[in-house]
Design an enzyme around this catalytic site. Structure first.
Site, PDB file in Angstrom:
ATOM      1  N   LYS A  80       0.863  -1.178   0.000  1.00 16.39           N
ATOM      2  CA  LYS A  80       0.000   0.000   0.000  1.00 16.39           C
ATOM      3  C   LYS A  80       0.894   1.221   0.000  1.00 16.39           C
ATOM      4  O   LYS A  80       2.035   1.168   0.486  1.00 16.39           O
ATOM      5  CB  LYS A  80      -0.863  -0.007   1.269  1.00 16.39           C
ATOM      6  CG  LYS A  80      -2.122   0.796   1.172  1.00 16.39           C
ATOM      7  CD  LYS A  80      -3.304  -0.007   0.650  1.00 16.39           C
ATOM      8  CE  LYS A  80      -4.547   0.842   0.534  1.00 16.39           C
ATOM      9  NZ  LYS A  80      -5.733   0.087   0.169  1.00 16.39           N
ATOM     10  N   GLY A 178     -26.557   2.042   3.278  1.00 20.05           N
ATOM     11  CA  GLY A 178     -25.703   2.731   2.308  1.00 20.05           C
ATOM     12  C   GLY A 178     -26.063   2.337   0.889  1.00 20.05           C
ATOM     13  O   GLY A 178     -25.943   1.174   0.506  1.00 20.05           O
ATOM     14  N   GLY A 180     -24.687   3.716  -2.001  1.00 18.27           N
ATOM     15  CA  GLY A 180     -23.710   4.345  -2.884  1.00 18.27           C
ATOM     16  C   GLY A 180     -23.409   3.471  -4.084  1.00 18.27           C
ATOM     17  O   GLY A 180     -24.236   2.655  -4.508  1.00 18.27           O
ATOM     18  N   VAL A 182     -21.635   0.855  -4.494  1.00 18.05           N
ATOM     19  CA  VAL A 182     -21.745  -0.596  -4.288  1.00 18.05           C
ATOM     20  C   VAL A 182     -23.151  -0.971  -3.812  1.00 18.05           C
ATOM     21  O   VAL A 182     -23.788  -1.885  -4.357  1.00 18.05           O
ATOM     22  CB  VAL A 182     -20.698  -1.097  -3.260  1.00 18.05           C
ATOM     23  CG1 VAL A 182     -20.855  -2.602  -3.031  1.00 18.05           C
ATOM     24  CG2 VAL A 182     -19.283  -0.785  -3.726  1.00 18.05           C
TER      25      VAL A 182
HETATM   26  P1  NAD Z   1     -20.001   5.416  -1.691  1.00 15.41           P
HETATM   27  O1  NAD Z   1     -19.336   6.596  -1.086  1.00 15.41           O
HETATM   28  O2  NAD Z   1     -20.321   5.437  -3.140  1.00 15.41           O
HETATM   29  O3  NAD Z   1     -21.365   5.104  -0.912  1.00 15.41           O
HETATM   30  C1  NAD Z   1     -21.516   5.151   0.466  1.00 15.41           C
HETATM   31  C2  NAD Z   1     -22.975   5.505   0.733  1.00 15.41           C
HETATM   32  O4  NAD Z   1     -23.192   5.405   2.133  1.00 15.41           O
HETATM   33  C3  NAD Z   1     -23.346   6.926   0.315  1.00 15.41           C
HETATM   34  O5  NAD Z   1     -24.515   6.903  -0.484  1.00 15.41           O
HETATM   35  C4  NAD Z   1     -23.579   7.642   1.659  1.00 15.41           C
HETATM   36  O6  NAD Z   1     -24.576   8.648   1.590  1.00 15.41           O
HETATM   37  C5  NAD Z   1     -24.017   6.484   2.532  1.00 15.41           C
HETATM   38  N1  NAD Z   1     -23.865   6.700   3.961  1.00 15.41           N
HETATM   39  C6  NAD Z   1     -22.851   7.328   4.609  1.00 15.41           C
HETATM   40  N2  NAD Z   1     -23.083   7.300   5.941  1.00 15.41           N
HETATM   41  C7  NAD Z   1     -24.236   6.625   6.117  1.00 15.41           C
HETATM   42  C8  NAD Z   1     -24.998   6.251   7.256  1.00 15.41           C
HETATM   43  N3  NAD Z   1     -24.626   6.581   8.490  1.00 15.41           N
HETATM   44  N4  NAD Z   1     -26.126   5.537   7.068  1.00 15.41           N
HETATM   45  C9  NAD Z   1     -26.544   5.211   5.839  1.00 15.41           C
HETATM   46  N5  NAD Z   1     -25.872   5.548   4.722  1.00 15.41           N
HETATM   47  C10 NAD Z   1     -24.730   6.251   4.868  1.00 15.41           C
HETATM   48  O7  NAD Z   1     -19.076   4.173  -1.325  1.00 15.41           O
HETATM   49  P2  NAD Z   1     -19.020   2.766  -2.053  1.00 15.41           P
HETATM   50  O8  NAD Z   1     -17.977   2.816  -3.103  1.00 15.41           O
HETATM   51  O9  NAD Z   1     -20.400   2.326  -2.388  1.00 15.41           O
HETATM   52  O10 NAD Z   1     -18.435   1.856  -0.885  1.00 15.41           O
HETATM   53  C11 NAD Z   1     -19.243   1.457   0.200  1.00 15.41           C
HETATM   54  C12 NAD Z   1     -18.360   0.783   1.246  1.00 15.41           C
HETATM   55  O11 NAD Z   1     -17.700  -0.344   0.668  1.00 15.41           O
HETATM   56  C13 NAD Z   1     -17.259   1.672   1.795  1.00 15.41           C
HETATM   57  O12 NAD Z   1     -17.055   1.350   3.161  1.00 15.41           O
HETATM   58  C14 NAD Z   1     -16.040   1.258   0.991  1.00 15.41           C
HETATM   59  O13 NAD Z   1     -14.847   1.473   1.701  1.00 15.41           O
HETATM   60  C15 NAD Z   1     -16.301  -0.224   0.805  1.00 15.41           C
HETATM   61  N6  NAD Z   1     -15.661  -0.781  -0.385  1.00 15.41           N
HETATM   62  C16 NAD Z   1     -15.955  -0.285  -1.611  1.00 15.41           C
HETATM   63  C17 NAD Z   1     -15.346  -0.834  -2.738  1.00 15.41           C
HETATM   64  C18 NAD Z   1     -15.660  -0.329  -4.122  1.00 15.41           C
HETATM   65  O14 NAD Z   1     -15.304  -0.999  -5.102  1.00 15.41           O
HETATM   66  N7  NAD Z   1     -16.329   0.803  -4.260  1.00 15.41           N
HETATM   67  C19 NAD Z   1     -14.423  -1.897  -2.603  1.00 15.41           C
HETATM   68  C20 NAD Z   1     -14.141  -2.392  -1.326  1.00 15.41           C
HETATM   69  C21 NAD Z   1     -14.781  -1.825  -0.215  1.00 15.41           C
END
Ligand code: NAD
Length: 353
Positions: A80, A178, A180, A182
């Protein structure tokens, strides 16, 4: 400042400190273990308050990548990098060119990708200086989130099969925290399989969209973790399983994309004692990593997707080992990972005669 005695040093093979006065680069590249192959892991750009914080983060994250790659069945080790700086204020093309040169000096022992605070454009900039970078437009792997969602989806299926002895998600009640990149994609996949969804996001428009598109029930930010459901899928924040929340969780299974869902390792045991099946997050959310790794040898979407589907079998193996050895699933996962990356260790201290 502590490096060798830092909590997560854990036999790191190499820690490289990079600086370039001409563009104010201050970065650390941590290579934890390369027994399975070159180290692979993202680059985090963050305004760390102290150098120690940056070192600790680099060590902790790179160690985690060794475990993640091993359980994802990838021929890579863990590494990393962290850049000390504010991604909104301190980013320049020159800074990432310089970081790319530093990566190039490692001759492929570390492959860089995006993480919090960096993006595809930064990867493209580094590509002009090193070919040891993935997650670029040029490389073709595109947005990792749909692959992460696919991995979480098959992981939920594996957990439901193990816990509830059913092979499909028809009628299974799933609470998704959440919506977002994913979480929303995951809902789409779950809805197609007939799951009943309960959702919660800070963004109320996303809640309404999910209600309309997937007939999802909307829960409040406070209540989502305590919903009566079969599966709780945390897809927003880390540390959602903690001393304050654990007694209210009613789900039979916890399986979601969020990183570091257990506030502390001991919460894995606490979940097992409450008969809740915890699906180790770093195994479940490896789809994005698997996908970008395929850029290294000519990107092939079908092959990447097929590899993501293997998360299903890996999880069944973890659940079975946890049952057989009466271990919490997070501990069983770590043990299988250690077995994989330590087994392939070169025989050190053996001199041919
Ligand atoms: P993102 O930022 O697109 O989505 C996160 C969502 O969570 C947002 O819509 C936000 O409004 C919502 N949110 C934040 N706080 C909240 C709460 N207290 N209650 C309800 N909703 C809340 O992120 P993402 O890319 O969808 O990733 C989601 C999680 O998965 C993160 O923890 C990220 O680290 C992990 N992750 C993502 C990936 C990837 O490929 N994107 C890979 C591995 C891990």
């Amino acid at each position: 400042m502590t490096v060798f005695a830092a909590r997560d040093f854990d036999d790191h093979e190499q820690v490289v400190f990079c600086s370039d006065r001409s563009n104010k680069l201050l970065a650390i590249i941590a290579i934890h273990n390369t027994n399975r192959g070159p180290s692979l892991g993202g680059c985090r750009m963050w305004p760390y308050a102290t150098e120690q914080e940056a070192i600790d983060d680099a060590l902790r994250l790179s160690r985690g990548m060794t475990y993640k790659s091993a359980l994802a069945g990838l021929p890579y080790g863990g590494g990393k990098s962290v850049v000390i700086g504010n991604p909104r204020l301190d980013k320049t093309k020159e800074l990432f060119e310089s970081l790319g040169e530093n990566v190039e000096r490692l001759s492929g022992r570390y492959i860089i990708a995006e993480d919090v605070g960096t993006n595809v454009d930064d990867m493209e900039t580094m590509l002009t200086k090193t070919r040891h970078v993935v997650g670029t437009r040029t490389g073709g792997s595109d947005n990792p989130s749909p692959f992460t969602a696919l991995g979480v989806f098959v992981g939920i299926k594996a957990a439901v099969k193990h816990k509830m002895r059913v092979n499909n998600l028809d009628g299974i009640k799933i609470a998704v925290q959440g919506l977002g990149s994913v979480g929303y994609k995951l809902c789409e996949l779950l809805h197609k399989e007939g799951a009943h969804l309960i959702v919660s996001d800070i963004d109320t428009e996303l809640n309404e969209k999910a209600k309309k598109e997937f007939n999802a029930k909307i829960s409040s930010l406070d209540e989502i973790l305590a919903e009566e459901c079969d599966v709780l899928a945390p897809c927003a924040l880390g540390a959602i399983v903690n001393d304050d929340t654990i007694d209210n969780i009613k789900a039979k299974v916890i399986a979601g994309a969020a990183n570091n869902q257990l506030a502390q390792n001991r919460h894995g045991l606490a979940l097992a004692q409450r008969n809740i099946l915890y699906t180790p997050d770093y195994v479940l959310n490896a789809g994005g990593l698997i996908n970008v790794s395929y850029e290294q040898h000519g990107y092939n979407k079908a092959k990447a997707e097929a590899h993501v589907l293997t998360i299903y079998d890996t999880l069944l193996e973890i659940f079975q080992q946890a049952d057989a050895e009466k271990l919490p699933t997070n501990v069983a996962a770590d043990r299988i990972a250690e077995n994989r990356f330590q087994k392939s260790a070169p025989k050190k201290n053996k001199i041919a005669v």
